[in-house]
Design an enzyme around this catalytic site. Structure first.
Site, PDB file in Angstrom:
ATOM      1  N   LYS A 242      38.197  50.705  43.757  1.00  0.00           N
ATOM      2  CA  LYS A 242      39.232  51.637  43.367  1.00  0.00           C
ATOM      3  C   LYS A 242      40.231  51.009  42.390  1.00  0.00           C
ATOM      4  O   LYS A 242      40.954  51.712  41.681  1.00  0.00           O
ATOM      5  CB  LYS A 242      39.994  52.106  44.627  1.00  0.00           C
ATOM      6  CG  LYS A 242      39.108  52.797  45.633  1.00  0.00           C
ATOM      7  CD  LYS A 242      39.893  53.074  46.930  1.00  0.00           C
ATOM      8  CE  LYS A 242      38.981  53.677  47.986  1.00  0.00           C
ATOM      9  NZ  LYS A 242      39.643  53.695  49.305  1.00  0.00           N
ATOM     10  N   GLY A 243      40.280  49.688  42.400  1.00  0.00           N
ATOM     11  CA  GLY A 243      41.356  48.976  41.703  1.00  0.00           C
ATOM     12  C   GLY A 243      41.530  49.296  40.231  1.00  0.00           C
ATOM     13  O   GLY A 243      42.649  49.329  39.725  1.00  0.00           O
TER      14      GLY A 243
ATOM     15  N   ASP B 185      40.363  45.640  37.626  1.00  0.00           N
ATOM     16  CA  ASP B 185      41.801  45.372  37.638  1.00  0.00           C
ATOM     17  C   ASP B 185      42.111  43.883  37.598  1.00  0.00           C
ATOM     18  O   ASP B 185      43.104  43.471  37.025  1.00  0.00           O
ATOM     19  CB  ASP B 185      42.478  46.045  38.853  1.00  0.00           C
ATOM     20  CG  ASP B 185      41.831  45.664  40.173  1.00  0.00           C
ATOM     21  OD1 ASP B 185      40.760  45.026  40.175  1.00  0.00           O
ATOM     22  OD2 ASP B 185      42.396  46.011  41.227  1.00  0.00           O
TER      23      ASP B 185
ATOM     24  N   ASP C 217      39.120  37.220  39.639  1.00  0.00           N
ATOM     25  CA  ASP C 217      39.652  36.185  40.529  1.00  0.00           C
ATOM     26  C   ASP C 217      38.599  35.064  40.578  1.00  0.00           C
ATOM     27  O   ASP C 217      38.570  34.202  39.701  1.00  0.00           O
ATOM     28  CB  ASP C 217      39.870  36.874  41.885  1.00  0.00           C
ATOM     29  CG  ASP C 217      40.762  36.112  42.834  1.00  0.00           C
ATOM     30  OD1 ASP C 217      40.797  34.890  42.754  1.00  0.00           O
ATOM     31  OD2 ASP C 217      41.409  36.746  43.671  1.00  0.00           O
TER      32      ASP C 217
ATOM     33  N   PHE D 282      49.557  36.514  45.365  1.00  0.00           N
ATOM     34  CA  PHE D 282      48.940  37.779  45.742  1.00  0.00           C
ATOM     35  C   PHE D 282      49.694  38.922  45.083  1.00  0.00           C
ATOM     36  O   PHE D 282      50.839  39.186  45.416  1.00  0.00           O
ATOM     37  CB  PHE D 282      48.881  37.959  47.256  1.00  0.00           C
ATOM     38  CG  PHE D 282      47.870  39.009  47.610  1.00  0.00           C
ATOM     39  CD1 PHE D 282      48.228  40.341  47.699  1.00  0.00           C
ATOM     40  CD2 PHE D 282      46.536  38.679  47.773  1.00  0.00           C
ATOM     41  CE1 PHE D 282      47.282  41.326  47.952  1.00  0.00           C
ATOM     42  CE2 PHE D 282      45.581  39.650  48.035  1.00  0.00           C
ATOM     43  CZ  PHE D 282      45.963  40.977  48.119  1.00  0.00           C
TER      44      PHE D 282
ATOM     45  N   ASP E  10      45.692  46.368  45.164  1.00  0.00           N
ATOM     46  CA  ASP E  10      46.140  46.742  46.505  1.00  0.00           C
ATOM     47  C   ASP E  10      46.215  45.557  47.462  1.00  0.00           C
ATOM     48  O   ASP E  10      45.656  44.492  47.213  1.00  0.00           O
ATOM     49  CB  ASP E  10      45.157  47.747  47.114  1.00  0.00           C
ATOM     50  CG  ASP E  10      43.852  47.088  47.557  1.00  0.00           C
ATOM     51  OD1 ASP E  10      43.248  46.356  46.737  1.00  0.00           O
ATOM     52  OD2 ASP E  10      43.456  47.270  48.722  1.00  0.00           O
TER      53      ASP E  10
ATOM     54  N   ARG F 295      48.810  50.484  45.485  1.00  0.00           N
ATOM     55  CA  ARG F 295      48.111  50.725  44.215  1.00  0.00           C
ATOM     56  C   ARG F 295      48.955  51.564  43.260  1.00  0.00           C
ATOM     57  O   ARG F 295      48.819  51.443  42.045  1.00  0.00           O
ATOM     58  CB  ARG F 295      46.793  51.472  44.441  1.00  0.00           C
ATOM     59  CG  ARG F 295      45.729  50.692  45.190  1.00  0.00           C
ATOM     60  CD  ARG F 295      44.383  51.396  45.026  1.00  0.00           C
ATOM     61  NE  ARG F 295      43.427  51.060  46.066  1.00  0.00           N
ATOM     62  CZ  ARG F 295      42.593  50.022  46.034  1.00  0.00           C
ATOM     63  NH1 ARG F 295      42.645  49.183  45.025  1.00  0.00           N
ATOM     64  NH2 ARG F 295      41.737  49.798  47.004  1.00  0.00           N
TER      65      ARG F 295
END
Ligand code: PRP
Length: 180
Positions: free
Chosen positions: A42-43, A99, A102, A151, A158, A164
Protein backbone atom coordinates in the site's frame (compact mmCIF):
# COMPACT_ATOMS: atom_id res chain seq x y z
CA UNK A 1 2.03 17.86 14.09
CA UNK A 2 0.85 14.37 15.07
CA UNK A 3 1.81 13.68 18.72
CA UNK A 4 3.51 10.37 17.80
CA UNK A 5 5.98 12.14 15.52
CA UNK A 6 9.39 13.06 16.94
CA UNK A 7 10.45 15.27 14.04
CA UNK A 8 9.34 16.18 10.52
CA UNK A 9 12.04 15.00 8.14
CA UNK A 10 10.52 16.10 4.82
CA UNK A 11 7.74 18.68 4.63
CA UNK A 12 4.70 18.50 2.35
CA UNK A 13 6.17 21.33 0.24
CA UNK A 14 9.52 19.54 -0.13
CA UNK A 15 7.72 16.35 -1.19
CA UNK A 16 5.63 18.22 -3.78
CA UNK A 17 8.70 19.97 -5.21
CA UNK A 18 10.72 16.75 -5.45
CA UNK A 19 7.84 14.79 -7.01
CA UNK A 20 7.53 17.49 -9.70
CA UNK A 21 11.27 17.25 -10.38
CA UNK A 22 11.11 13.46 -10.67
CA UNK A 23 8.05 13.75 -12.93
CA UNK A 24 9.92 16.10 -15.27
CA UNK A 25 12.94 13.81 -15.36
CA UNK A 26 10.79 10.74 -16.08
CA UNK A 27 8.82 12.61 -18.76
CA UNK A 28 12.11 13.27 -20.51
CA UNK A 29 13.55 9.79 -20.01
CA UNK A 30 10.37 7.97 -21.12
CA UNK A 31 9.36 10.24 -24.01
CA UNK A 32 7.71 8.19 -26.76
CA UNK A 33 7.61 5.01 -24.68
CA UNK A 34 4.79 2.79 -23.38
CA UNK A 35 5.16 3.36 -19.65
CA UNK A 36 3.51 1.03 -17.19
CA UNK A 37 3.90 1.98 -13.56
CA UNK A 38 3.85 -1.06 -11.32
CA UNK A 39 2.89 0.37 -7.95
CA UNK A 40 3.69 -1.54 -4.80
CA UNK A 41 0.76 -1.12 -2.45
CA UNK A 42 0.00 0.00 0.00
CA UNK A 43 2.93 2.29 0.72
CA UNK A 44 3.52 3.68 -2.78
CA UNK A 45 -0.10 4.67 -3.45
CA UNK A 46 0.30 8.36 -2.52
CA UNK A 47 3.67 8.78 -4.24
CA UNK A 48 2.66 6.93 -7.44
CA UNK A 49 -0.54 8.96 -7.85
CA UNK A 50 1.28 12.28 -7.51
CA UNK A 51 4.23 11.12 -9.60
CA UNK A 52 2.01 9.91 -12.46
CA UNK A 53 0.26 13.31 -12.47
CA UNK A 54 3.64 15.00 -12.68
CA UNK A 55 4.53 12.98 -15.79
CA UNK A 56 3.43 14.64 -19.01
CA UNK A 57 3.18 11.38 -21.01
CA UNK A 58 0.61 8.54 -21.06
CA UNK A 59 1.13 6.28 -18.05
CA UNK A 60 -0.69 3.02 -17.37
CA UNK A 61 -0.98 1.83 -13.78
CA UNK A 62 -0.69 -1.69 -12.43
CA UNK A 63 -0.72 -2.62 -8.76
CA UNK A 64 0.88 -5.27 -6.62
CA UNK A 65 0.47 -6.00 -2.95
CA UNK A 66 3.63 -7.40 -1.45
CA UNK A 67 4.27 -7.73 2.24
CA UNK A 68 7.64 -8.15 3.80
CA UNK A 69 7.47 -6.38 7.14
CA UNK A 70 4.20 -7.36 8.77
CA UNK A 71 3.74 -5.05 11.76
CA UNK A 72 7.38 -4.98 12.74
CA UNK A 73 9.99 -2.27 12.15
CA UNK A 74 12.48 -4.92 10.98
CA UNK A 75 12.40 -6.64 7.60
CA UNK A 76 11.69 -10.36 7.84
CA UNK A 77 13.32 -11.05 4.48
CA UNK A 78 10.27 -13.11 3.59
CA UNK A 79 7.93 -11.85 0.89
CA UNK A 80 4.32 -12.68 0.21
CA UNK A 81 2.66 -11.68 -3.10
CA UNK A 82 -0.97 -10.93 -2.19
CA UNK A 83 -2.00 -9.26 -5.46
CA UNK A 84 -0.30 -9.52 -8.84
CA UNK A 85 -0.51 -7.27 -11.91
CA UNK A 86 -3.48 -7.83 -14.22
CA UNK A 87 -2.24 -6.77 -17.68
CA UNK A 88 0.48 -8.12 -19.93
CA UNK A 89 3.70 -6.10 -19.62
CA UNK A 90 5.57 -7.87 -22.43
CA UNK A 91 7.28 -5.25 -24.58
CA UNK A 92 6.31 -2.42 -22.20
CA UNK A 93 8.61 -0.06 -20.33
CA UNK A 94 8.00 -0.78 -16.67
CA UNK A 95 8.59 1.66 -13.87
CA UNK A 96 8.43 -0.08 -10.51
CA UNK A 97 7.34 2.39 -7.83
CA UNK A 98 7.74 2.08 -4.07
CA UNK A 99 7.64 4.37 -1.07
CA UNK A 100 10.98 3.26 0.36
CA UNK A 101 14.00 1.14 -0.44
CA UNK A 102 15.48 -0.28 2.72
CA UNK A 103 17.25 -3.67 2.44
CA UNK A 104 16.53 -3.65 -1.30
CA UNK A 105 14.95 -7.12 -1.13
CA UNK A 106 11.53 -5.99 -2.32
CA UNK A 107 12.82 -4.23 -5.45
CA UNK A 108 15.31 -7.00 -6.21
CA UNK A 109 12.72 -9.78 -5.91
CA UNK A 110 9.90 -8.00 -7.71
CA UNK A 111 12.19 -6.87 -10.51
CA UNK A 112 13.30 -10.46 -11.02
CA UNK A 113 9.67 -11.63 -11.13
CA UNK A 114 8.65 -8.92 -13.60
CA UNK A 115 11.63 -9.56 -15.87
CA UNK A 116 10.25 -13.08 -16.39
CA UNK A 117 7.23 -11.41 -18.08
CA UNK A 118 9.53 -9.94 -20.78
CA UNK A 119 9.07 -6.16 -20.48
CA UNK A 120 11.07 -3.96 -22.89
CA UNK A 121 12.76 -2.39 -19.87
CA UNK A 122 12.33 -2.13 -16.14
CA UNK A 123 13.48 0.66 -13.84
CA UNK A 124 12.80 1.45 -10.21
CA UNK A 125 11.84 4.62 -8.37
CA UNK A 126 11.59 5.00 -4.60
CA UNK A 127 10.40 8.06 -2.75
CA UNK A 128 12.80 7.41 0.15
CA UNK A 129 16.16 5.70 0.09
CA UNK A 130 17.52 4.40 3.40
CA UNK A 131 21.01 3.41 2.28
CA UNK A 132 22.27 2.52 5.76
CA UNK A 133 19.89 -0.46 5.83
CA UNK A 134 20.87 -1.98 2.50
CA UNK A 135 21.68 -5.70 2.71
CA UNK A 136 21.57 -6.23 -1.07
CA UNK A 137 23.60 -4.51 -3.75
CA UNK A 138 20.35 -3.15 -5.18
CA UNK A 139 19.93 0.58 -5.78
CA UNK A 140 16.91 2.40 -7.20
CA UNK A 141 17.31 4.04 -10.60
CA UNK A 142 15.51 7.13 -9.28
CA UNK A 143 14.92 8.24 -5.70
CA UNK A 144 13.29 11.18 -4.01
CA UNK A 145 15.11 11.58 -0.72
CA UNK A 146 18.07 10.00 1.01
CA UNK A 147 16.92 9.41 4.56
CA UNK A 148 18.74 8.47 7.78
CA UNK A 149 18.34 5.13 9.56
CA UNK A 150 15.24 6.18 11.52
CA UNK A 151 11.73 4.75 11.48
CA UNK A 152 9.81 7.09 9.19
CA UNK A 153 6.10 7.35 8.50
CA UNK A 154 3.75 9.51 6.45
CA UNK A 155 2.91 10.10 2.77
CA UNK A 156 2.23 6.38 2.35
CA UNK A 157 4.78 5.07 4.85
CA UNK A 158 3.19 3.29 7.78
CA UNK A 159 3.75 1.71 11.12
CA UNK A 160 1.30 -1.15 11.70
CA UNK A 161 -0.98 0.29 9.02
CA UNK A 162 -1.17 3.75 10.56
CA UNK A 163 0.20 7.22 9.73
CA UNK A 164 0.08 6.73 5.92
CA UNK A 165 -2.14 9.79 5.53
CA UNK A 166 0.24 12.25 7.19
CA UNK A 167 1.07 14.85 4.51
CA UNK A 168 4.77 14.92 5.53
CA UNK A 169 7.46 12.31 6.23
CA UNK A 170 8.27 12.21 9.92
CA UNK A 171 10.32 10.20 12.38
CA UNK A 172 8.13 8.08 14.62
CA UNK A 173 8.75 8.34 18.37
CA UNK A 174 10.45 5.09 19.49
CA UNK A 175 7.99 4.97 22.41
CA UNK A 176 5.25 4.17 19.86
CA UNK A 177 6.84 0.95 18.59
CA UNK A 178 8.35 0.07 21.98
CA UNK A 179 4.74 -0.47 23.13
CA UNK A 180 4.32 -3.36 20.66
C1 PRP B 1 7.79 -1.80 2.93
C2 PRP B 1 7.94 -0.71 1.89
C3 PRP B 1 8.69 -1.41 0.78
C4 PRP B 1 9.57 -2.38 1.51
C5 PRP B 1 10.97 -1.85 1.52
O1 PRP B 1 6.71 -2.61 2.59
O2 PRP B 1 6.68 -0.24 1.46
O3 PRP B 1 7.83 -2.10 -0.10
O4 PRP B 1 9.03 -2.51 2.82
O5 PRP B 1 11.84 -2.65 2.24
P1 PRP B 1 13.03 -3.51 1.63
O6 PRP B 1 13.83 -2.63 0.72
O7 PRP B 1 13.79 -3.90 2.88
O8 PRP B 1 12.45 -4.71 0.94
P2 PRP B 1 5.64 -3.29 3.57
O9 PRP B 1 5.78 -4.76 3.47
O10 PRP B 1 5.74 -2.65 4.92
O11 PRP B 1 4.26 -2.97 2.88
P3 PRP B 1 3.41 -1.60 2.71
O12 PRP B 1 3.86 -1.00 1.39
O13 PRP B 1 1.99 -2.05 2.65
O14 PRP B 1 3.70 -0.68 3.88
Amino acid sequence: MNEDIKKILVTKEQIQKRVQELGKQLTKDYAGKNVVMVVLLKGAAHFATDLSEAMDIPVRMEFMVVSSYGDSTQTSGCMIIRLDIQDDIAGKDVLLVDDIIDSGLTFANIKKMLLAKHPASIKTVALCDKKARRTTGFNADYSGFQIPDEFVVGYGLDYAGEYRNLPYIGILKPSVYARA
